[in-house]
Write a protein that holds these residues in place. Sequence first.
Motif, PDB file in Angstrom:
ATOM      1  N   ARG A  58       0.854  -1.179   0.000  1.00 28.25           N
ATOM      2  CA  ARG A  58       0.000   0.000   0.000  1.00 28.25           C
ATOM      3  C   ARG A  58       0.891   1.231   0.000  1.00 28.25           C
ATOM      4  NH1 ARG A  58      -0.474  -0.163   6.243  1.00 28.25           N
ATOM      5  NH2 ARG A  58      -0.427   2.058   6.716  1.00 28.25           N
ATOM      6  N   TRP A 110      -4.266  -0.168  -0.477  1.00 29.61           N
ATOM      7  CA  TRP A 110      -4.442  -0.962   0.740  1.00 29.61           C
ATOM      8  C   TRP A 110      -5.691  -1.844   0.617  1.00 29.61           C
ATOM      9  CZ3 TRP A 110      -5.479   1.642   6.164  1.00 29.61           C
ATOM     10  CH2 TRP A 110      -5.428   0.670   7.159  1.00 29.61           C
ATOM     11  N   ASP A 128      -7.954   2.181  -0.270  1.00 28.96           N
ATOM     12  CA  ASP A 128      -8.410   3.110   0.755  1.00 28.96           C
ATOM     13  C   ASP A 128      -8.116   4.540   0.301  1.00 28.96           C
ATOM     14  OD1 ASP A 128      -9.503   3.907   3.182  1.00 28.96           O
ATOM     15  OD2 ASP A 128      -7.636   3.644   4.296  1.00 28.96           O
ATOM     16  N   PHE A 132      -9.851   4.651  -3.287  1.00 30.00           N
ATOM     17  CA  PHE A 132     -11.122   3.991  -3.018  1.00 30.00           C
ATOM     18  C   PHE A 132     -11.903   3.655  -4.284  1.00 30.00           C
ATOM     19  CE2 PHE A 132     -15.412   4.415  -0.664  1.00 30.00           C
ATOM     20  CZ  PHE A 132     -15.336   3.126  -0.179  1.00 30.00           C
ATOM     21  N   TRP A 162     -13.177  -1.460  -1.006  1.00 27.15           N
ATOM     22  CA  TRP A 162     -12.112  -1.768  -0.057  1.00 27.15           C
ATOM     23  C   TRP A 162     -12.402  -3.165   0.475  1.00 27.15           C
ATOM     24  CZ3 TRP A 162     -11.317   0.922   5.351  1.00 27.15           C
ATOM     25  CH2 TRP A 162      -9.980   0.802   5.750  1.00 27.15           C
TER      26      TRP A 162
END
Length: 538
Positions: A58, A110, A128, A132, A162
């Motif tokens: 991430r 992530w 995230d 997103f 997510w």
Amino acid sequence: MAKYASSSRWLLQSLIFTILSTVRAQLPGTWELLVPNAGVASMHTAVTRFNTVVLLDRTNIGPSRKMLPKGHCRIDSNDVVLKKDCFAHSVVLDLQTNQIRPLMILTDTWCSSGQFLPDGTLVQTGGDLDGFKKIRKFEPCEPGEFCDWVELKDVELANGRWYATNQILPDGTLIIVGGRGTNTVEYYPPRKNKNGAIELKFLADVEDNQMDNLYPYVHLLPNGYLFIFANNKAVMYDHEGNRVIRDYPALSGGPRNYPSAGSSVMLALEGDFSTAVIVICGGAQYGAFIERSTDTPAHGSCGRIVATDPKPGWEMEDMPYGRIMGDMVMLPTGDTLIINGAQAGTQGFEMASNPCLYPVLYRPDQPVGLRFMTLNPGTVPRMYHSTANLLPDGRVLIAGSNPHYFYKFGAEFPTELRLETFSPEYLSPDRANVRPVIEGIPETVRYGEAFDVFASVSLPVVGIIEVNFGNAPFATHSFSQGQRLVKLNVTPSVPDSGRYRIKCTAPPNGAVAPPGYYMVFAVNQGVPSVARWVHLVA
């Protein structure tokens, strides 16, 4: 007395080390350190048709251990750790040289999802924060060439995703299922006759107060429908008509998906390809996540169901070890390797203990009670955010493990940058003389097409040489999205100019094997060749 006690401890430690060494020497399989420092802890891993491997972490994790090329820095005023980030958070591994090249990812990946398109492009979705609703592409290239991540600007996800799951469909498009607080599905490329995201009420129905419906297990069945499993329940889903065809019986043993995840595979498709068998193993006990309990024992049970049966039911069996966060990898033979994970706790940062160092081989053709074989243990704990991927030479690449919010190397279970390989017993030296070598195979085959494969073997062939198509899935969070193995219908091999000719028939349609690039293995007496990449097209 102190001297005696110290001597006793030393003798005990020596005895334990000797016993463990003896056990390791007697159990099947071998380990190898492939790369001492990959630079990133891989949360997501995928093998490309150029025999390279994409490793992806991430972005908002602070400094990695791999720098981007000079002048290539990510500028993000909202990043609380690095406003100017000159560290790589994705790399590509060349399997020929074991060299690592940094890649540049711009938005947060992530706990995201991914899948290969029919042309071999890796599509990567969600994450995230600024990632997103993002869609990214990686078009892989030869190791000596340059390719990198591209973040799409003309299209984005209809719903932010997510902890979602991606699956390629029979027509080569992708379905993206679920996500945290996102009980919908959508498609890439977006479907013209669909208005963005479509509600899938099943995902909301199975959500509990610790979620347990994230990263749903999605398998494309040979009838064209989807088997979607979340928490402890499953449905057969018609993605064309947006309707649930069937509700399956609940699987006993508690939740099985994130944050309580075990893992899942669909066993090899073969014969007339009408039967699909799903296996789900391991998981955390309900409540471990809420209580942040690191010592609650993990489940050791597995459920197996014939998803295409008119009256399906779960057949239960137990693994040798309870396991949370294990990875299930389909091997070229049709067996499944269960590897990585912990024996206690749950998914999440610093929420598990007692790493499960022993891989297990699941042999689906054996009777209940005899299907599991314990293999040679590793020495590196592979906990939260670790991955396992089949390589074209039959080894399994083991990467990642970072149970911490940032990189942390001084912990009991540190951030892990080492890449290892595990070689199943079929690669042992005493089986080298029955290992086939593919000498000739088409680069492209069409559905239902008859074609020949030529293979050489040191010892005379006894029995059938299988020809098996294995795809390259996107591995993350204990589930390999899109994983698939198809055993072709073949005729007995016949000698042909010092080689063996095997007549094969390609998969009949995209429901059995979606279009794309496959690792094709010749398997002789349970020993696979090095794979050749073949493009399956309509």
